[in-house]
Design a protein around this motif. Structure first.
Motif, mmCIF file in Angstrom:
data_model
loop_
_atom_site.group_PDB
_atom_site.id
_atom_site.type_symbol
_atom_site.label_atom_id
_atom_site.label_comp_id
_atom_site.label_asym_id
_atom_site.label_seq_id
_atom_site.Cartn_x
_atom_site.Cartn_y
_atom_site.Cartn_z
ATOM 1 N N LEU A 53 0.810 -1.225 0.000
ATOM 2 C CA LEU A 53 0.000 0.000 0.000
ATOM 3 C C LEU A 53 0.839 1.268 0.000
ATOM 4 N N LEU A 54 2.111 1.168 0.377
ATOM 5 C CA LEU A 54 2.942 2.369 0.488
ATOM 6 C C LEU A 54 3.086 3.050 -0.868
ATOM 7 N N MET A 55 2.783 4.348 -0.902
ATOM 8 C CA MET A 55 2.922 5.181 -2.101
ATOM 9 C C MET A 55 2.049 4.700 -3.267
ATOM 10 N N ARG A 56 0.954 4.013 -2.960
ATOM 11 C CA ARG A 56 0.100 3.519 -4.041
ATOM 12 C C ARG A 56 -1.289 4.137 -4.041
ATOM 13 N N VAL A 57 -1.762 4.615 -2.898
ATOM 14 C CA VAL A 57 -3.139 5.100 -2.814
ATOM 15 C C VAL A 57 -3.167 6.594 -2.511
ATOM 16 N N SER A 58 -2.723 6.964 -1.338
ATOM 17 C CA SER A 58 -2.709 8.371 -0.933
ATOM 18 C C SER A 58 -1.666 8.552 0.154
ATOM 19 N N GLU A 59 -1.310 9.802 0.408
ATOM 20 C CA GLU A 59 -0.342 10.077 1.469
ATOM 21 C C GLU A 59 -0.885 9.663 2.825
ATOM 22 N N SER A 60 -2.192 9.854 3.015
ATOM 23 C CA SER A 60 -2.816 9.466 4.278
ATOM 24 C C SER A 60 -2.710 7.955 4.502
ATOM 25 N N CYS A 61 -2.996 7.169 3.447
ATOM 26 C CA CYS A 61 -2.897 5.714 3.564
ATOM 27 C C CYS A 61 -1.452 5.289 3.811
ATOM 28 N N THR A 62 -0.514 5.952 3.146
ATOM 29 C CA THR A 62 0.901 5.646 3.358
ATOM 30 C C THR A 62 1.305 5.918 4.799
ATOM 31 N N GLN A 63 0.828 7.038 5.341
ATOM 32 C CA GLN A 63 1.169 7.395 6.719
ATOM 33 C C GLN A 63 0.597 6.382 7.711
ATOM 34 N N LEU A 64 -0.643 5.957 7.495
ATOM 35 C CA LEU A 64 -1.271 4.978 8.390
ATOM 36 C C LEU A 64 -0.573 3.627 8.287
ATOM 37 N N VAL B 286 9.555 6.951 -0.401
ATOM 38 C CA VAL B 286 8.871 7.941 0.447
ATOM 39 C C VAL B 286 9.819 9.081 0.807
ATOM 40 N N ILE B 287 11.049 8.723 1.193
ATOM 41 C CA ILE B 287 12.032 9.731 1.606
ATOM 42 C C ILE B 287 12.353 10.701 0.476
ATOM 43 N N GLN B 288 12.386 10.185 -0.751
ATOM 44 C CA GLN B 288 12.733 11.023 -1.903
ATOM 45 C C GLN B 288 11.534 11.767 -2.482
ATOM 46 N N SER B 289 10.338 11.468 -1.992
ATOM 47 C CA SER B 289 9.121 12.072 -2.538
ATOM 48 C C SER B 289 8.843 13.430 -1.892
ATOM 49 N N GLY B 290 7.729 14.021 -2.267
ATOM 50 C CA GLY B 290 7.342 15.309 -1.707
ATOM 51 C C GLY B 290 6.414 15.187 -0.518
ATOM 52 N N CYS B 291 6.449 14.036 0.179
ATOM 53 C CA CYS B 291 5.594 13.828 1.354
ATOM 54 C C CYS B 291 6.001 14.760 2.494
ATOM 55 N N ASN B 292 5.149 14.843 3.509
ATOM 56 C CA ASN B 292 5.430 15.739 4.626
ATOM 57 C C ASN B 292 6.635 15.251 5.432
ATOM 58 N N PRO B 293 7.340 16.153 6.115
ATOM 59 C CA PRO B 293 8.576 15.809 6.837
ATOM 60 C C PRO B 293 8.382 14.719 7.893
#
Length: 452
Positions: free
Chosen positions: A369-380, A412-419
């Protein structure tokens, strides 16, 4: 505002007025004769009960939102119904305010034909204005009459419910349930004690036939604080839970939605309505693939119930975690996010973390699921993976790396996700790397090409 309709649907509305292709009035005299323009002298005044009322066209148009409007009534500039139509020397008609704005911008052409105007005067199109007014007035009065008829029927059914029992009560509830689909009937029921009356029909001896119809009505009404307090009585909640487990798919969904509505009130906590039977019923509803609306409703309520620790303990104890993990890949994005919220809440318990670790598909399914659906799903998903891997680093980190976690974390680290998300990814990557030598870790993670 009423929208300009596609040509296929436009012809149907145009035919009511004797309008042909191109949006022109073919025979205004016939329209007047047939009463479309109010028949000689009506002039847009509506007589009802001996009272003459002049309706405001602006208010009528706004109230008849989304109605199919004949193309000849539509201003070519705004694509909205005209209220003050005026005609140019080219024969094209526009809403007065729109064409004046066009002129104020310095244009000296007709917006539709782009012909240069040899005369910049505008002529009020009184015939079209009268036609527009009469058409909207008739639609408005028809709508108003239907609304009044529905309100009267709702009052009649409420009165009937006070007197009948058995099958007659079921029939009256069925009829009222159909009527409540109208906003005017809904307000009538709410304003005339309908919520209290229908709620009083629910209790320990209520048949499922009566209960399912009553709940089908209540779920579509606005419940005040007193109504909520009345409905959270143990006998009423017990009936809802029974029907959630044994009713039809529609009844199960309605019971779920009503219980969720009750949880939104200040007087009801999750512990007030929660029980093993409720959680079991919700899991059955969530696993039922044939009814996607039931899956969404079930997950929404389960998320609300997991807001309190005693309920979370119950959810874990009945084996909800492995069941949710197994069906994660089948969820749509909205349901998936809700399910991850539930699992994240359960991972806050030691028993929940153990159950997640012991489920063989927890790590593989979450890594996917990581980086496949949404940032929220990735965070959870990361939050759950962190809880599991930290519980048993040697066992879980190895399994996570084999499932491709490290490559996903680098992404994830290289993406534009939140810090915060990047920081958690770095911590989890470090936790996984502690169980390997650098060379073996790079090999296991298939990172050689990325590093190069």
């Amino acid at each position: 505002m009423p929208m300009y309709q596609p040509s296929g649907r436009r012809r149907e509305a145009d035919s009511e007025l004797g309008l042909g292709g191109g949006g022109q009035v073919l025979d205004v005299e016939t329209a007047v004769k047939d009463g479309i323009l109010g028949g000689g002298g009506g002039g847009g005044f509506i007589c009802e009960g001996g009272i003459t009322e002049k309706l405001d066209l602006k208010e009528i148009v706004e109230e008849l939102e989304n109605i199919e409007v004949p193309s000849v009534f539509i201003c070519p500039i705004s694509l909205e119904p005209m209220r003050d139509p005026v005609t140019l020397c080219t024969g094209q008609t526009y809403e007065r305010s729109n064409i004046l704005k066009w002129f104020s911008l310095g244009h000296i052409t007709c917006p539709t034909t782009m012909q240069e105007l040899w005369d910049d005067s505008i002529t009020p199109n009184n015939t079209l204005h009268q036609l527009i007014y009469s058409w909207f007035s008739q639609k408005y009065l028809a709508m108003k009459k239907r609304s009044e008829d529905v309100q009267g029927r709702a009052l009649e059914l409420l009165d009937t419910l006070k007197k009948v029992k058995g099958q007659a009560r079921v029939r009256a509830l069925k009829d009222l349930r159909q009527v409540v689909g109208s906003n005017s009937a809904k307000n009538t029921v709410e304003d005339n004690g309908g919520v209290a009356l229908i709620s009083s029909l629910l209790g320990p001896f209520t048949s499922h036939a009566v209960g399912s119809e009553a709940i089908g009505i209540l779920v579509n009404l606005d419940l005040d604080a007193e109504s909520r307090r009345n409905l959270v009585q143990p006998a009423k909640i017990s009936l809802m839970v029974d029907m959630l487990n044994e009713g039809s798919p529609e009844t199960k969904i309605n019971c779920t939605r009503l219980i969720e509505t009750l949880l939104d009130g200040d007087d009801c906590g999750a512990d007030t309505v929660s029980s093993f039977s409720l959680v079991v019923g919700l899991l059955r509803l969530i696993k039922e693939k044939k009814h996607p609306n039931g899956v969404l409703a079930g997950l929404r309520l389960l998320k609300a119930l997991c807001s309190q620790e005693p309920v979370r303990n119950s959810v874990v104890s009945i084996g909800a975690i492995p069941q949710l993990i197994e069906i994660l890949p089948n969820f749509d994005p909205e349901c998936l996010e809700l399910a991850l919220h539930v699992l994240d809440s359960l991972s806050s318990l030691s028993e929940g973390r153990v159950a997640l670790k012991d489920c063989p598909n927890t790590i593989p399914n979450l890594v996917k699921l990581l980086m496949r659906v949404s940032e929220s799903c990735t965070q959870l998903a990361l939050s759950i993976l962190w809880a599991v891997c930290k519980l048993a680093p040697e066992e879980c980190a190895s399994q996570a790396v084999e499932a491709g976690l490290a490559a996903k974390l680098l992404l994830v680290i290289q993406s534009g996700c939140n810090p915060v998300l990047k920081q958690r990814s770095a911590e989890l990557l470090k936790l996984c790397s502690l169980n390997y030598t650098a060379t073996l870790f790079i090999s296991k993670c298939k990172l050689t090409r990325t590093i190069q």
